[in-house]
Design a protein around this motif. Sequence first.
Motif, mmCIF file in Angstrom:
data_model
loop_
_atom_site.group_PDB
_atom_site.id
_atom_site.type_symbol
_atom_site.label_atom_id
_atom_site.label_comp_id
_atom_site.label_asym_id
_atom_site.label_seq_id
_atom_site.Cartn_x
_atom_site.Cartn_y
_atom_site.Cartn_z
ATOM 1 N N LEU A 178 9.506 15.761 -23.290
ATOM 2 C CA LEU A 178 9.808 14.344 -23.481
ATOM 3 C C LEU A 178 9.402 13.530 -22.261
ATOM 4 C CD1 LEU A 178 13.320 14.612 -25.188
ATOM 5 C CD2 LEU A 178 11.128 14.054 -26.270
ATOM 6 N N ALA A 179 9.683 14.055 -21.078
ATOM 7 C CA ALA A 179 9.347 13.330 -19.853
ATOM 8 C C ALA A 179 7.835 13.233 -19.651
ATOM 9 C CB ALA A 179 9.998 14.007 -18.656
ATOM 10 N N ALA A 180 7.128 14.296 -20.030
ATOM 11 C CA ALA A 180 5.672 14.324 -19.829
ATOM 12 C C ALA A 180 4.919 13.490 -20.854
ATOM 13 C CB ALA A 180 5.171 15.765 -19.877
ATOM 14 N N ALA A 181 5.570 13.132 -21.947
ATOM 15 C CA ALA A 181 4.876 12.432 -23.021
ATOM 16 C C ALA A 181 4.466 11.009 -22.651
ATOM 17 C CB ALA A 181 5.759 12.401 -24.264
ATOM 18 N N GLN A 182 5.115 10.422 -21.663
ATOM 19 C CA GLN A 182 4.756 9.107 -21.141
ATOM 20 C C GLN A 182 4.712 8.041 -22.245
ATOM 21 O OE1 GLN A 182 1.091 9.700 -18.968
ATOM 22 N NE2 GLN A 182 2.153 10.620 -17.224
ATOM 23 N N GLY A 183 5.680 8.071 -23.097
ATOM 24 C CA GLY A 183 5.782 7.063 -24.128
ATOM 25 C C GLY A 183 6.639 5.904 -23.664
ATOM 26 N N PRO A 184 7.183 5.130 -24.597
ATOM 27 C CA PRO A 184 7.965 3.941 -24.240
ATOM 28 C C PRO A 184 9.416 4.246 -23.866
ATOM 29 C CG PRO A 184 7.812 4.117 -26.612
ATOM 30 C CD PRO A 184 6.978 5.240 -26.054
ATOM 31 N N VAL A 185 9.760 5.549 -23.747
ATOM 32 C CA VAL A 185 11.149 5.940 -23.515
ATOM 33 C C VAL A 185 11.314 6.507 -22.110
ATOM 34 C CG1 VAL A 185 13.100 7.295 -24.353
ATOM 35 C CG2 VAL A 185 11.303 6.569 -25.951
ATOM 36 N N THR A 186 12.318 6.031 -21.392
ATOM 37 C CA THR A 186 12.728 6.638 -20.124
ATOM 38 C C THR A 186 13.882 7.576 -20.438
ATOM 39 O OG1 THR A 186 12.096 4.684 -18.858
ATOM 40 C CG2 THR A 186 13.643 6.217 -17.818
ATOM 41 N N TRP A 187 13.666 8.858 -20.153
ATOM 42 C CA TRP A 187 14.650 9.871 -20.541
ATOM 43 C C TRP A 187 15.571 10.211 -19.385
ATOM 44 C CZ3 TRP A 187 15.564 11.211 -25.392
ATOM 45 C CH2 TRP A 187 14.574 10.934 -26.347
ATOM 46 N N GLU A 188 16.861 10.216 -19.669
ATOM 47 C CA GLU A 188 17.874 10.670 -18.730
ATOM 48 C C GLU A 188 18.518 11.933 -19.300
ATOM 49 O OE1 GLU A 188 20.533 7.436 -17.771
ATOM 50 O OE2 GLU A 188 18.891 5.983 -17.904
ATOM 51 N N VAL A 189 19.272 12.648 -18.461
ATOM 52 C CA VAL A 189 19.806 13.939 -18.893
ATOM 53 C C VAL A 189 21.301 14.033 -18.636
ATOM 54 C CG1 VAL A 189 17.631 15.171 -18.532
ATOM 55 C CG2 VAL A 189 19.290 15.032 -16.665
ATOM 56 N N GLN A 190 21.939 14.907 -19.399
ATOM 57 C CA GLN A 190 23.294 15.335 -19.116
ATOM 58 C C GLN A 190 23.348 16.841 -19.367
ATOM 59 O OE1 GLN A 190 26.458 13.941 -21.601
ATOM 60 N NE2 GLN A 190 25.396 14.339 -23.521
ATOM 61 N N PRO A 191 24.337 17.533 -18.812
ATOM 62 C CA PRO A 191 24.412 18.986 -19.004
ATOM 63 C C PRO A 191 24.582 19.345 -20.467
ATOM 64 C CG PRO A 191 25.882 18.271 -17.237
ATOM 65 C CD PRO A 191 25.399 17.034 -17.923
ATOM 66 N N LEU A 192 24.218 20.589 -20.804
ATOM 67 C CA LEU A 192 24.361 21.077 -22.168
ATOM 68 C C LEU A 192 25.791 20.880 -22.668
ATOM 69 C CD1 LEU A 192 23.210 22.630 -24.614
ATOM 70 C CD2 LEU A 192 23.839 24.744 -23.440
ATOM 71 N N GLU A 193 26.776 21.156 -21.818
ATOM 72 C CA GLU A 193 28.170 21.021 -22.226
ATOM 73 C C GLU A 193 28.526 19.591 -22.608
ATOM 74 O OE1 GLU A 193 27.799 24.812 -20.156
ATOM 75 O OE2 GLU A 193 27.145 22.780 -19.675
ATOM 76 N N GLY A 194 27.809 18.613 -22.048
ATOM 77 C CA GLY A 194 28.068 17.233 -22.398
ATOM 78 C C GLY A 194 27.825 16.960 -23.873
ATOM 79 N N PHE A 195 26.770 17.578 -24.418
ATOM 80 C CA PHE A 195 26.475 17.382 -25.833
ATOM 81 C C PHE A 195 27.462 18.133 -26.720
ATOM 82 C CE2 PHE A 195 22.438 16.163 -23.979
ATOM 83 C CZ PHE A 195 22.166 15.013 -24.701
ATOM 84 N N GLU A 196 28.166 19.087 -26.148
ATOM 85 C CA GLU A 196 29.149 19.823 -26.925
ATOM 86 C C GLU A 196 30.510 19.140 -26.915
ATOM 87 O OE1 GLU A 196 28.797 23.506 -24.867
ATOM 88 O OE2 GLU A 196 27.059 24.168 -26.003
ATOM 89 N N SER A 197 30.668 18.094 -26.072
ATOM 90 C CA SER A 197 31.998 17.497 -25.957
ATOM 91 C C SER A 197 32.009 15.981 -25.848
ATOM 92 C CB SER A 197 32.721 18.088 -24.730
ATOM 93 O OG SER A 197 31.993 17.825 -23.547
ATOM 94 N N ALA A 198 30.936 15.347 -25.366
ATOM 95 C CA ALA A 198 30.958 13.898 -25.142
ATOM 96 C C ALA A 198 31.016 13.143 -26.467
ATOM 97 C CB ALA A 198 29.717 13.473 -24.361
ATOM 98 N N PRO A 199 31.857 12.111 -26.580
ATOM 99 C CA PRO A 199 31.911 11.303 -27.806
ATOM 100 C C PRO A 199 30.561 10.662 -28.098
ATOM 101 C CG PRO A 199 33.796 10.847 -26.388
ATOM 102 C CD PRO A 199 32.841 11.675 -25.583
ATOM 103 N N ILE A 200 30.040 10.912 -29.281
ATOM 104 C CA ILE A 200 28.702 10.432 -29.608
ATOM 105 C C ILE A 200 28.641 8.913 -29.645
ATOM 106 C CG2 ILE A 200 29.113 10.619 -32.096
ATOM 107 C CD1 ILE A 200 25.799 11.233 -30.198
ATOM 108 N N ALA A 201 29.733 8.253 -30.039
ATOM 109 C CA ALA A 201 29.718 6.788 -30.085
ATOM 110 C C ALA A 201 29.515 6.197 -28.694
ATOM 111 C CB ALA A 201 31.020 6.274 -30.701
ATOM 112 N N ASP A 202 30.097 6.828 -27.674
ATOM 113 C CA ASP A 202 29.921 6.340 -26.305
ATOM 114 C C ASP A 202 28.466 6.474 -25.867
ATOM 115 O OD1 ASP A 202 32.621 5.901 -26.326
ATOM 116 O OD2 ASP A 202 33.125 7.570 -24.995
ATOM 117 N N LEU A 203 27.839 7.574 -26.239
ATOM 118 C CA LEU A 203 26.442 7.785 -25.861
ATOM 119 C C LEU A 203 25.531 6.778 -26.563
ATOM 120 C CD1 LEU A 203 26.266 11.694 -25.980
ATOM 121 C CD2 LEU A 203 26.832 10.215 -24.048
ATOM 122 N N CYS A 204 25.789 6.534 -27.843
ATOM 123 C CA CYS A 204 24.946 5.612 -28.600
ATOM 124 C C CYS A 204 25.129 4.167 -28.162
ATOM 125 C CB CYS A 204 25.238 5.756 -30.089
ATOM 126 S SG CYS A 204 24.621 7.298 -30.805
ATOM 127 N N ALA A 205 26.262 3.868 -27.570
ATOM 128 C CA ALA A 205 26.473 2.518 -27.056
ATOM 129 C C ALA A 205 25.638 2.252 -25.818
ATOM 130 C CB ALA A 205 27.951 2.296 -26.753
#
Length: 365
Positions: free
Chosen positions: A17-44
């Motif tokens: 994703l980072a190498a694709a150089q498209g219109p998106v700036t990608w940020e990261v969070q740990p794998l565990e974040g996707f297993e527990s972080a509220p999706i509504a907060d991320l989408c906001a």
Amino acid sequence: MSYRGLTWDHPRGLNALAAAQGPVTWEVQPLEGFESAPIADLCAEYDLVVLDHPHLGEALAHDCLTPLDQVFAADDLARIADGAIGPAYSSYAMAGRQWALPLDAATQVMALRPDLAETPPTSWAEVETLSQQGGVALSLAGPHAALSFLSVCAALDDALDMRDGGWPADGIAERAYDILAPLAARTPAHTKTLNPIGLLDLMGRADDIRLIPLVYGYVNYTRASRPVAFQDAPRAGGRPGSILGGTGICVSRRAQVDDTLRDHLLWLMSDATQRGFIPDHDGQPGLRSAWADPKVNAAWGNFYSQTAATLEAAAIRPRHDGYIALQTRASAYLRDAFDARTPAPQAARRLRDMFEASQPERTTA
């Protein structure tokens, strides 16, 4: 227009994703974040979010995703659906709409050090025999005790598909628990807190573990200093039992999609990109053509051809709002039950009770 995207902090999740150089700036969070972080907060906060299919129930309950039929033409979605491997695309369909593009396909497979385990087991009975000789570890940390349990249930029940609220029958659950309990007891203590990345990292640099019968496959570890090989998940009579993982790209409600973003996402899901750019940048493609490509397999230790059958047959987890929390609680319960030598019927009943209590309509104020 520029966009913010969130993915997970691993070469498989970020590099392409980072190498694709498209219109998106990608940020990261740990794998565990996707297993527990509220999706509504991320989408906001983000326009694009890379997530796993069990988050859909929560996302739809909070109405934070844009259905992809409002983003792409029907022909484009049909092409991706036809080309996706196994249930990688269909796992993101819910409530009559499609919610994500299957950029990354994965499921639980068998990982082994070929120099330490020359003949891979193909059944759970053979795993049990090998385990008695040592060096066999289960993936038990975080949500993975429950995922391992459900994978064995899928091996025992060819028809198991939990996407619409199903759960293993008590008899199947008891048999799965009895298969895993002795393996859990023999799993080296220092590996029990490691997530799949930690387990595979250890396997690729030390000789502590020669076999992990079920772990989410990461193609990157075929190039570890001590290369890890991957094979189909063990069988218990029918299909190789496994619970689908992988990730999809979702579009949040906050995103104002333009043609540049639309074209970029379709490029990521194109056959040429999936067979070339994605694997060339440490990604794990979502299209069947890439998994069958001889050049891709030759470059990555035949990871794809040796595990494709498992992915094609993978079962889908429950996706209701409340499942992610259940997954965490069920895993903690299973770890305790294995340690306490809880009888299988008692464990199966408790897991079913937890599942039923997690259903939204059963939640009380």
